[in-house]
Design an enzyme around this catalytic site. Structure first.
Site, PDB file in Angstrom:
ATOM      1  CB  ALA A 263      58.898   9.429  72.465  1.00 40.94           C
ATOM      2  CG  HIS A 264      58.070  10.307  77.704  1.00 37.04           C
ATOM      3  ND1 HIS A 264      57.064   9.740  76.748  1.00 37.04           N
ATOM      4  CD2 HIS A 264      57.675   9.899  78.754  1.00 37.04           C
ATOM      5  CE1 HIS A 264      56.225   8.910  77.519  1.00 37.04           C
ATOM      6  NE2 HIS A 264      56.719   8.988  78.683  1.00 37.04           N
TER       7      HIS A 264
ATOM      8  CG  HIS B 147      33.516  23.177  89.647  1.00 32.89           C
ATOM      9  ND1 HIS B 147      33.325  21.832  89.562  1.00 32.89           N
ATOM     10  CD2 HIS B 147      32.224  23.731  89.206  1.00 32.89           C
ATOM     11  CE1 HIS B 147      32.145  21.547  89.324  1.00 32.89           C
ATOM     12  NE2 HIS B 147      31.377  22.786  89.340  1.00 32.89           N
TER      13      HIS B 147
HETATM   14  P1  FAD Z   1      64.525   5.730  67.565  1.00 34.35           P
HETATM   15  O1  FAD Z   1      63.481   6.638  67.365  1.00 34.35           O
HETATM   16  O2  FAD Z   1      64.331   4.480  66.938  1.00 34.35           O
HETATM   17  O3  FAD Z   1      65.677   6.221  66.445  1.00 34.35           O
HETATM   18  C1  FAD Z   1      66.909   5.743  66.406  1.00 34.35           C
HETATM   19  C2  FAD Z   1      67.419   6.472  64.992  1.00 34.35           C
HETATM   20  O4  FAD Z   1      68.882   5.794  64.743  1.00 34.35           O
HETATM   21  C3  FAD Z   1      66.590   5.894  63.483  1.00 34.35           C
HETATM   22  O5  FAD Z   1      66.310   7.046  62.907  1.00 34.35           O
HETATM   23  C4  FAD Z   1      67.591   5.133  63.086  1.00 34.35           C
HETATM   24  O6  FAD Z   1      67.335   5.129  61.665  1.00 34.35           O
HETATM   25  C5  FAD Z   1      68.771   5.595  63.475  1.00 34.35           C
HETATM   26  N1  FAD Z   1      69.931   4.657  63.283  1.00 34.35           N
HETATM   27  C6  FAD Z   1      70.165   3.513  63.768  1.00 34.35           C
HETATM   28  N2  FAD Z   1      71.312   2.779  63.469  1.00 34.35           N
HETATM   29  C7  FAD Z   1      72.123   3.937  62.995  1.00 34.35           C
HETATM   30  C8  FAD Z   1      73.435   3.959  62.564  1.00 34.35           C
HETATM   31  N3  FAD Z   1      74.110   2.973  62.601  1.00 34.35           N
HETATM   32  N4  FAD Z   1      73.858   5.005  61.652  1.00 34.35           N
HETATM   33  C9  FAD Z   1      72.939   6.192  61.581  1.00 34.35           C
HETATM   34  N5  FAD Z   1      71.609   6.021  62.243  1.00 34.35           N
HETATM   35  C10 FAD Z   1      71.149   5.033  62.617  1.00 34.35           C
HETATM   36  N6  FAD Z   1      56.557   6.465  72.365  1.00 34.35           N
HETATM   37  C11 FAD Z   1      55.960   7.165  73.099  1.00 34.35           C
HETATM   38  O7  FAD Z   1      56.415   7.778  74.153  1.00 34.35           O
HETATM   39  N7  FAD Z   1      54.895   7.819  72.907  1.00 34.35           N
HETATM   40  C12 FAD Z   1      54.027   7.436  71.962  1.00 34.35           C
HETATM   41  O8  FAD Z   1      53.027   7.740  71.528  1.00 34.35           O
HETATM   42  C13 FAD Z   1      54.575   6.307  71.248  1.00 34.35           C
HETATM   43  N8  FAD Z   1      54.086   5.712  69.894  1.00 34.35           N
HETATM   44  C14 FAD Z   1      54.540   4.645  69.353  1.00 34.35           C
HETATM   45  C15 FAD Z   1      53.839   4.157  68.273  1.00 34.35           C
HETATM   46  C16 FAD Z   1      54.626   3.240  67.395  1.00 34.35           C
HETATM   47  C17 FAD Z   1      53.644   2.730  66.206  1.00 34.35           C
HETATM   48  C18 FAD Z   1      55.702   2.920  67.804  1.00 34.35           C
HETATM   49  C19 FAD Z   1      56.333   1.825  66.852  1.00 34.35           C
HETATM   50  C20 FAD Z   1      56.442   3.380  68.845  1.00 34.35           C
HETATM   51  C21 FAD Z   1      55.823   4.565  69.464  1.00 34.35           C
HETATM   52  N9  FAD Z   1      56.619   4.853  70.555  1.00 34.35           N
HETATM   53  C22 FAD Z   1      56.023   5.802  71.194  1.00 34.35           C
HETATM   54  C23 FAD Z   1      57.932   4.441  71.125  1.00 34.35           C
HETATM   55  C24 FAD Z   1      59.058   5.511  70.684  1.00 34.35           C
HETATM   56  O9  FAD Z   1      58.861   5.988  69.091  1.00 34.35           O
HETATM   57  C25 FAD Z   1      60.301   5.278  71.044  1.00 34.35           C
HETATM   58  O10 FAD Z   1      60.661   4.946  72.271  1.00 34.35           O
HETATM   59  C26 FAD Z   1      61.469   6.075  70.582  1.00 34.35           C
HETATM   60  O11 FAD Z   1      61.236   6.516  69.094  1.00 34.35           O
HETATM   61  C27 FAD Z   1      63.015   5.845  70.960  1.00 34.35           C
HETATM   62  O12 FAD Z   1      63.660   6.825  70.425  1.00 34.35           O
HETATM   63  P2  FAD Z   1      65.398   6.521  70.313  1.00 34.35           P
HETATM   64  O13 FAD Z   1      65.849   7.748  69.980  1.00 34.35           O
HETATM   65  O14 FAD Z   1      65.933   5.604  71.245  1.00 34.35           O
HETATM   66  O15 FAD Z   1      65.391   5.604  68.989  1.00 34.35           O
END
Ligand code: FAD
Ligand code: NAD
Length: 465
Positions: free
Chosen positions: A319-320, A443
């Protein structure tokens, strides 16, 4: 047609952060999300709900196993799984609704519906308007990867999404994949009493993280939660038979097979980039062999005003990291000159004790043939750790053998997730191991283990051991 400086497709931590930052820097911004709530995988079915359940389950486990030694006795302790789920859901609701507020505050126009390319500057929203974007950011994230011969029915053979919302605590849970999801889910359900079996293809857990830390985690899962762990094994087939799943597991070399039965099989073998529905082909964009959208170091696709960020491009699926990509692109579009270095992105596993790492691992340095020094310090030698009864774990500092420059920091131990920030700062500002040692840290704190490990890397030995 509505016109915007920036149109963002996908509202996960990549997309929503890009939208907020671009708006903050004066751009007109639209954010398109196909689901009813903003926040993507992370806020809805990833980071936030999993951390809520990790925290709740750890409290349950601690009350049962660690209060006695502090002189606290309780008469019985029962689990209300319904309430644990309800709290998790409330945390998610509160977090995603906070995003609606932020979008309003920064005047980001939010649209719900699948976004599809109509041309290189136009995105059509299913059931909605067509938006014109001078710049377009693809932030469509990822979905769970699946295995051949293991059909996900979302009832008994599940992914992390279903695992976070099960109607019961599984009596027997088979987890396939010993990566971050596998290990975090094992901790949640192990603490709540599930009988765990974990099958991992490689000969270790948590690939990409420090190998000694991963071994510590393996031992923890076995000793604390009684997990049965099969390293070097794969799940070949799984079949739902009524309310049980029959699974055939084989050693990687193929010389051993075993049949296992579980109430649920959780498939956690990685995630794949998600681009379905975008109609990339309409604008002549294609994905690579792993389904990722190719980008240059500026995160531009083959069409320079279309960017891609987060899980849908190369790099750690975190996420970060997605948010850093989002900041980078928003600032680039606004004419700033931001900087991005994935080597500075920390990895954290939110089990207890936590595991965190940043920079090079020993394996990577060995592969590069780069001479390095190691300084280690165990938590058990810390006053703070003994006071808190949190003696499990260690800190490892890696530094360049010639220059003493910090190359990596790896921690297993209480509060590792927050302590790793010191390593991020050290790496970002080119600190040496000696620089870390010379920081006047409070500490008694867990951070003193970093100071000691840094001294050990720099001069060969810590002080308090
Ligand atoms: P995403 O969060 O996947 O968001 C993409 C969005 O795009 C979604 O809402 C989707 O609906 C939308 N979308 C897709 N196609 C379209 C379209 N054509 N039109 C409109 N909308 C669309 N990472 C961490 O750093 N720390 C954690 O603790 C952590 N825990 C996790 C736990 C679990 C169980 C899982 C599954 C993942 C975890 N992750 C964690 C990973 C993290 O969730 C992802 O790396 C992160 O969400 C990626 O962000 P993103 O914005 O690239 O995509
Ligand atoms: P992962 O890549 O971390 O782990 C997948 C594991 O499955 C690997 O160890 C791999 O060797 C194993 N595997 C692959 N095929 C297999 C097979 N056929 N049989 C047995 N094992 C097999 O992926 P994940 O744990 O699914 O997590 C997905 C993504 O989500 C990761 O990128 C992760 O970083 C992210 N995530 C992060 C956090 C966090 O930051 N705390 C938490 C959860 C998820």
């Amino acid at each position: 047609m509505e016109r915007y400086d920036v149109v963002v497709i996908g509202s996960g931590p990549g997309g929503y952060v890009a939208a907020l930052r671009a708006a903050q820097l004066g751009k007109s911004v639209a954010l398109i999300e196909k689901y009813p709530t903003l926040g993507g995988t992370c806020l809805n079915v990833g980071c936030i709900p999993s951390k809520a359940l990790l925290d709740s389950s750890e409290k349950f486990y601690e009350v049962q196993h660690h209060l006695k030694e502090h002189g606290i006795s309780l008469n019985g302790c029962t689990l209300d799984w319904g309430q644990m789920q309800a709290r998790k859901n409330a945390v998610v609701r509160q977090t995603v609704s906070g995003l609606n507020y932020l979008m309003k505050k920064q005047r980001v126009a939010v649209y719900h519906g699948v976004g599809r390319f109509r041309s290189a500057n136009e995105v059509a929203i299913e059931g909605g308007p067509v938006l014109y974007g001078q710049h377009i950011i693809i932030a469509t994230g990822s979905k769970p990867a699946t295995l051949e011969g293991v059909p996900i029915d979302k009832q008994r053979i599940i992914t992390s999404t279903e695992a976070l919302s099960l109607s019961e605590v599984p009596k027997r849970l088979l987890i396939v994949g010993g990566g971050v999801i596998g290990v975090e889910m094992a901790s949640i359900f192990g603490r709540l009493g599930s009988k765990l079996v974990l099958v991992e293809y490689l000969d270790r857990l948590l690939p990409g993280m420090d190998a000694e830390a991963a071994e510590e985690v393996r031992q923890l899962l076995v000793s604390a939660y009684g997990a049965e762990i099969y390293l070097g094994h794969v799940l070949q087939e799984a079949q739902v038979k009524g309310s049980v799943v029959e699974a055939r597991v084989a050693s990687r070399k193929g010389d051993k097979t075993l049949t296992l039965e579980a109430d649920y099989v959780l498939v956690a073998v990685g995630r794949r980039p998600y681009t379905e529905g975008l109609e990339l082909e309409k604008v002549g964009l294609a994905t690579d062999a792993r389904g990722r959208i190719p980008v240059n170091p500026h995160l531009q696709t083959a069409i320079p005003h279309i960017y891609a960020i987060g899980d849908v491009v190369a790099g750690p699926m975190l996420a970060h990291k997605a948010s850093e990509d989002g900041l980078f692109v928003a600032e680039s579009i606004a004419g700033r000159k931001p900087h991005l270095d994935y080597r500075l992105v920390p990895s954290v596993v939110y089990i207890w004790p936590e595991v965190a790492g940043v920079g090079y691992t020993e394996e990577e340095l060995q592969k590069e043939g780069r001479p390095y020094r190691v300084g280690k310090f165990p938590y058990r030698a810390l006053g703070r750790a003994r006071a808190a009864q949190e003696v499990r774990g260690f800190v490892k500092v890696l530094s360049d053998a010639q220059t003493d420059r910090l190359l990596g920091l790896h921690i297993v131990g209480a509060r590792a997730a927050d302590l790793i920030a010191l390593g991020v700062a050290g790496l970002a500002y080119g600190a040496s191991a000696e620089d870390l040692f010379r920081l006047p840290l409070a500490h008694p704190t867990f951070s003193e283990a970093i100071k000691e490990a840094a001294l050990a890397a720099s001069e060969g030995a810590p002080l308090h051991l």
